[in-house]
Design a protein around this motif. Structure first.
Motif, PDB file in Angstrom:
ATOM      1  N   GLY B  53      63.476  37.059  34.195  1.00 45.08           N
ATOM      2  CA  GLY B  53      62.722  35.828  34.011  1.00 45.08           C
ATOM      3  C   GLY B  53      61.312  35.954  34.547  1.00 45.08           C
ATOM      4  N   PHE B  54      61.203  36.594  35.701  1.00 48.46           N
ATOM      5  CA  PHE B  54      59.874  36.797  36.279  1.00 48.46           C
ATOM      6  C   PHE B  54      59.018  37.682  35.372  1.00 48.46           C
ATOM      7  CE2 PHE B  54      57.243  39.749  38.712  1.00 48.46           C
ATOM      8  CZ  PHE B  54      56.299  38.850  39.171  1.00 48.46           C
ATOM      9  N   LEU B  55      59.628  38.741  34.811  1.00 48.34           N
ATOM     10  CA  LEU B  55      58.870  39.642  33.944  1.00 48.34           C
ATOM     11  C   LEU B  55      58.390  38.905  32.690  1.00 48.34           C
ATOM     12  CD1 LEU B  55      60.860  42.999  34.137  1.00 48.34           C
ATOM     13  CD2 LEU B  55      58.720  42.419  35.248  1.00 48.34           C
ATOM     14  N   LEU B  56      59.247  38.028  32.147  1.00 43.66           N
ATOM     15  CA  LEU B  56      58.844  37.252  30.964  1.00 43.66           C
ATOM     16  C   LEU B  56      57.657  36.360  31.310  1.00 43.66           C
ATOM     17  CD1 LEU B  56      59.394  36.420  28.048  1.00 43.66           C
ATOM     18  CD2 LEU B  56      60.913  34.665  28.896  1.00 43.66           C
ATOM     19  N   PHE B  57      57.764  35.713  32.462  1.00 42.28           N
ATOM     20  CA  PHE B  57      56.674  34.849  32.917  1.00 42.28           C
ATOM     21  C   PHE B  57      55.383  35.647  33.062  1.00 42.28           C
ATOM     22  CE2 PHE B  57      54.339  33.046  36.548  1.00 42.28           C
ATOM     23  CZ  PHE B  57      54.045  31.806  36.020  1.00 42.28           C
ATOM     24  N   TRP B  58      55.521  36.828  33.659  1.00 39.42           N
ATOM     25  CA  TRP B  58      54.359  37.674  33.934  1.00 39.42           C
ATOM     26  C   TRP B  58      53.708  38.138  32.636  1.00 39.42           C
ATOM     27  CZ3 TRP B  58      54.623  43.403  35.759  1.00 39.42           C
ATOM     28  CH2 TRP B  58      53.353  43.815  36.160  1.00 39.42           C
ATOM     29  N   VAL B  59      54.550  38.563  31.676  1.00 34.01           N
ATOM     30  CA  VAL B  59      54.003  39.121  30.444  1.00 34.01           C
ATOM     31  C   VAL B  59      53.362  38.019  29.604  1.00 34.01           C
ATOM     32  CG1 VAL B  59      55.970  38.993  28.852  1.00 34.01           C
ATOM     33  CG2 VAL B  59      54.485  40.949  28.792  1.00 34.01           C
ATOM     34  N   LEU B  60      53.869  36.791  29.719  1.00 34.96           N
ATOM     35  CA  LEU B  60      53.234  35.690  28.989  1.00 34.96           C
ATOM     36  C   LEU B  60      51.902  35.318  29.623  1.00 34.96           C
ATOM     37  CD1 LEU B  60      56.259  33.375  28.173  1.00 34.96           C
ATOM     38  CD2 LEU B  60      54.934  34.782  26.606  1.00 34.96           C
ATOM     39  N   GLN B  61      51.827  35.502  30.947  1.00 34.21           N
ATOM     40  CA  GLN B  61      50.577  35.199  31.653  1.00 34.21           C
ATOM     41  C   GLN B  61      49.501  36.234  31.360  1.00 34.21           C
ATOM     42  OE1 GLN B  61      49.894  32.954  34.705  1.00 34.21           O
ATOM     43  NE2 GLN B  61      51.157  31.703  33.357  1.00 34.21           N
ATOM     44  N   SER B  62      49.871  37.535  31.470  1.00 33.58           N
ATOM     45  CA  SER B  62      48.805  38.538  31.463  1.00 33.58           C
ATOM     46  C   SER B  62      49.043  39.670  30.469  1.00 33.58           C
ATOM     47  CB  SER B  62      48.602  39.087  32.875  1.00 33.58           C
ATOM     48  OG  SER B  62      49.811  39.164  33.572  1.00 33.58           O
ATOM     49  N   GLY B  63      49.848  39.448  29.439  1.00 34.22           N
ATOM     50  CA  GLY B  63      49.932  40.437  28.369  1.00 34.22           C
ATOM     51  C   GLY B  63      50.810  41.622  28.705  1.00 34.22           C
ATOM     52  N   LEU B  88      61.866  39.285  26.447  1.00 30.26           N
ATOM     53  CA  LEU B  88      62.836  38.355  25.857  1.00 30.26           C
ATOM     54  C   LEU B  88      64.231  38.976  25.827  1.00 30.26           C
ATOM     55  CD1 LEU B  88      61.109  36.721  22.762  1.00 30.26           C
ATOM     56  CD2 LEU B  88      62.209  35.560  24.670  1.00 30.26           C
ATOM     57  N   MET B  89      64.299  40.246  25.421  1.00 34.53           N
ATOM     58  CA  MET B  89      65.604  40.900  25.357  1.00 34.53           C
ATOM     59  C   MET B  89      66.200  41.060  26.745  1.00 34.53           C
ATOM     60  SD  MET B  89      66.059  41.043  22.285  1.00 34.53           S
ATOM     61  CE  MET B  89      67.660  41.782  22.348  1.00 34.53           C
ATOM     62  N   LEU B  90      65.361  41.410  27.733  1.00 36.98           N
ATOM     63  CA  LEU B  90      65.857  41.529  29.112  1.00 36.98           C
ATOM     64  C   LEU B  90      66.442  40.201  29.569  1.00 36.98           C
ATOM     65  CD1 LEU B  90      63.029  43.583  30.858  1.00 36.98           C
ATOM     66  CD2 LEU B  90      65.307  44.365  30.274  1.00 36.98           C
ATOM     67  N   VAL B  91      65.724  39.105  29.278  1.00 35.99           N
ATOM     68  CA  VAL B  91      66.216  37.793  29.695  1.00 35.99           C
ATOM     69  C   VAL B  91      67.528  37.478  28.983  1.00 35.99           C
ATOM     70  CG1 VAL B  91      65.748  35.329  29.549  1.00 35.99           C
ATOM     71  CG2 VAL B  91      63.983  36.867  30.324  1.00 35.99           C
ATOM     72  N   MET B  92      67.572  37.745  27.652  1.00 34.34           N
ATOM     73  CA  MET B  92      68.776  37.399  26.908  1.00 34.34           C
ATOM     74  C   MET B  92      69.993  38.155  27.427  1.00 34.34           C
ATOM     75  SD  MET B  92      68.400  35.067  24.869  1.00 34.34           S
ATOM     76  CE  MET B  92      70.038  35.237  24.214  1.00 34.34           C
TER      77      MET B  92
END
Lengths: 150, 532
Positions: B53-63, B88-92
């Motif tokens: 979830g953190f990685l998804l948040f991070w990638v949406l913030q800064s690419g 997305l796949m990691l989160v799923m």
């Protein structure tokens, strides 16, 4: 038990093979060798013990160590990778050097990782060999099997 | 906020470390060992979802982000690459395995738990996460092997004859897929002289058509076999119904979807032109996968056999999305891929919900045979409702996520002028609806034919087994109702997945500049490479 020559070979060769395994492990840092092949050689040494003493005696000797060995090896290998994390990168190589009797010794995370690999290989291979010989001994009719002498 | 890029490796390192630690205590008494492994697995799954979830948040913030293992620069070191699709796949997968965990706690038998079910769950997660996040073709193969090992152990855990039978078919057919992947990786290295995916992306477009076609064909066969696409799907129906139901649910959310993800990752990145020229081939495979899967489902006598054929059928829709991935549409290039990603996510949610629901019925009634079940709606109204909603979601009814996915895919295929495959997909949806209604009727409708065994009626267990599917169905409905944010998310994911220049720039900008001084391996030193 089994033939005397096998027990003699075991008595002499197994320690030598284990030493060769350690040699291969240490050599693997800069030259051909390394944890995987060292683990296989060590497993071959233990297979000699299985042949000489039978699987029951070998399991008595090494059994309690075999199952945790996989976990220990994996943990050691991951630890080696995590040490690199402290320096800024997963799997970053880190070394320490020290002098022993005028010789410079280098120890580092690649060796630690290799040690983990070696432990996993020994644990896997010996478990496998023990299971195989247990199955083979169970399949042999007991009349043909030579019972251990008292 | 910029975290250290080393966190990118956590989805692999975390399950590996916890799995290794949980193997340390093999000499302990079995009860204490299982309790410990259970705790560690729960901890690992929870932490993994938090990291994802953190990685998804991070990638949406800064690419998109990339990290080099051991800090070696890109073509030499092993790259780890994270973009929105990966995140997305990691989160799923993190979410699914965390939701399956309580179901496993409630239903797994002590024997399987003692044989190491919980550590294997962590290793399976590690393999899937690694396959998602790696930026190196050979490492992709390695993580597929990790997945194969872990899944083979999970499949045969318990050791009943049918499990061994299914397990052998599973491992043999999957090893063939792995061999194709290894062959593709080997040929890639032999011709292009690199295995780094960003570097391959740079060099592949300059390679002759024969090389491109050979590698693309091998990778298509390999990932297609892993995803259970048309010619190579036999391993799935012959093995998925044999293990414990919780294992089937875990596999359906993870295994085939890793294959589909790899196709989504590799084809737009390596072969953007082939996606257009091979469109008829991809769409044919997609159509055949759909039709064969759904027709196979009609002939199945048990819940899980029937649902495993529907897994195959739904893979066809994702391949259809891949076929029109780069087709122009009213919403821009890449909309096809975006919808394929949305459909993948929808299918992970719904299929897992169905298999968990069906698995709970099978465990509680002691059988999964459709001819022996019936009338469960009286004793289990909640389960029956959840199963019905999930079944309609699978068929693509509004207001579920399946409706959004199918409608969008149809729109893109029509825009691309591929009306035959659109017609096939509508027809298959109809058949899916029929098959799912039939399944629901024979489990839940009619008169009860079988009294449930009294010992499994403990109310606590039903709570543990129903809540996961309830959450999954709720997410599916939420996606269907509030589709706009989700569409925006998958469109970001698709636009990053087709952005080849962005991929190379994120991994190592020097890769493009080196090309002018470094000629292709096929042209320069063929003899030296052949020797190596």
């Amino acid at each position: 038990m089994t033939e005397i020559y096998l027990r003699l070979v075991d008595r002499i060769l197994t320690p030598i093979l284990l030493l060769i395994a350690i040699f291969l492990f240490l050599r693997g840092h800069d030259l051909p060798g390394g944890g995987f092949i060292a683990g296989l050689v060590a497993a071959a040494a233990i297979e000699l013990t299985i042949l000489a003493l039978g699987s029951t005696a070998t399991r008595d000797r090494y059994g309690p160590w075999l199952a945790p060995l996989l976990g220990i090896g994996l943990t050691v290998a991951v630890t080696a990778a995590l040490i690199g994390m402290a320096g800024g990168g997963f799997f970053l190589g880190r070394w320490i050097q020290f002098e022993v009797a005028g010789e410079t010794l280098k120890l580092g995370t690649p060796q630690l990782f290799d040690l983990g690999v070696m432990l996993v290989v020994v644990g896997m291979a010996v478990t496998y060999l023990l299971r195989l010989s247990e199955a083979a001994e169970a399949a042999t009719p007991s009349a043909e099997r030579q019972e251990p002498r008292p | 906020m910029t975290p250290h890029p080393t966190v990118l490796i956590l989805p692999v390192a975390l399950p590996l470390l916890l799995g290794a630690i949980s193997l340390l205590f093999q000499s302990m008494g079995p009860d204490r060992r299982v309790a410990l492994q259970r705790t560690l697995a729960g901890l690992g799954l929870f932490a993994n979802l938090a990291v994802a979830g953190f990685l998804l948040f991070w990638v949406l913030q800064s690419g998109p982000q990339a990290f080099q293992l051991g800090l070696w620069p890109a073509p030499f070191g092993i790259t780890v690459y994270l973009d929105t699709l990966t995140a997305l796949m990691l989160v799923m997968v993190g979410l699914l395995s965390l939701l399956i965990y309580p179901f496993a706690l409630a239903t797994i038998d002590p024997e399987r738990a003692q044989l190491g079910f919980f550590p294997m769950m962590l290793f399976l997660l590690m393999g899937a996460n690694g396959a998602f996040i790696t930026g190196d073709l050979f490492n992709l193969y390695v993580f597929y092997e990790v997945l194969l090992m872990a899944s083979f152990v999970l499949l045969t855990l318990g050791g009943t004859p049918s499990q061994i039978n299914g397990g052998i078919r599973y491992v043999v057919l999957n090893l063939m897929g792995s061999m194709m992947l290894l062959l593709g990786a080997g040929i890639t290295y032999g011709t292009l002289g690199t295995l780094n995916m960003a570097h391959i992306a740079v060099r592949m477009v300059e390679a002759p058509y024969t090389v491109q076609a050979l590698i693309a064909g091998l990778l298509l066969v390999a990932f297609g076999a892993k995803a259970a696409a048309f010619p190579a799907f036999f391993w799935l129906p012959s093995s998925y119904h044999t293990p414990h139901p919780v294992v089937t649910a875990l596999f359906s959310g993870v295994l085939t979807k890793v294959g589909v993800y790899s196709l989504f990752r590799v084809f737009p990145l390596f072969f953007p032109t082939l996606l257009a020229t091979w469109q008829p081939l991809l769409l044919t495979v997609a159509g055949l996968t759909m039709v064969v899967g759904v027709l196979g489902a009609f002939a199945q006598p048990t819940i899980r056999r029937l649902l495993s054929f529907h897994i195959i059928s739904q893979i066809g829709y994702m391949l259809m999305g891949l076929g029109v991935a780069l087709s122009p549409s009213a919403y821009g290039v890449g909309f096809g891929l975006a919808l394929a990603i949305l459909f993948l996510i929808h299918n992970q949610l719904v299929k897992t919900a169905l298999l968990l629901g069906g698995g709970a019925v099978e465990l509680e009634m002691g059988t999964g045979k459709l001819s022996e079940l019936g009338g469960l709606v009286h004793s289990r109204p909640l389960q029956a409702t959840l199963f019905l909603v999930a079944a309609f979601a699978l068929a693509g009814f509004p207001p579920t996520s399946g409706f959004i996915g199918k409608l969008g895919l149809l729109e893109v295929t029509f825009a691309a002028g591929q009306w035959p495959i659109a017609a096939v997909s509508v027809f298959v949806s109809l058949l899916t609806t029929m098959s799912m209604i039939r399944l629901w009727q024979s489990i839940f409708w009619g008169k009860p034919r079988l009294a449930p065994p009294p010992e499994v009626r403990a109310p606590g267990r039903t709570l543990w087994t129903t809540t996961p599917s309830a959450i999954l169905v709720a997410i599916s409905l939420a996606i269907g109702v509030a589709a706009q944010p989700m569409l925006a998310l998958v469109q970001t994911a698709a636009s990053q997945a087709i952005d080849r220049a962005g991929y190379v720039r994120t991994v190592n900008p020097a890769l493009t500049e080196q090309e002018r001084s470094l000629p292709l391996g096929i042209q320069s030193q063929p003899s030296e490479r052949a020797g190596g």
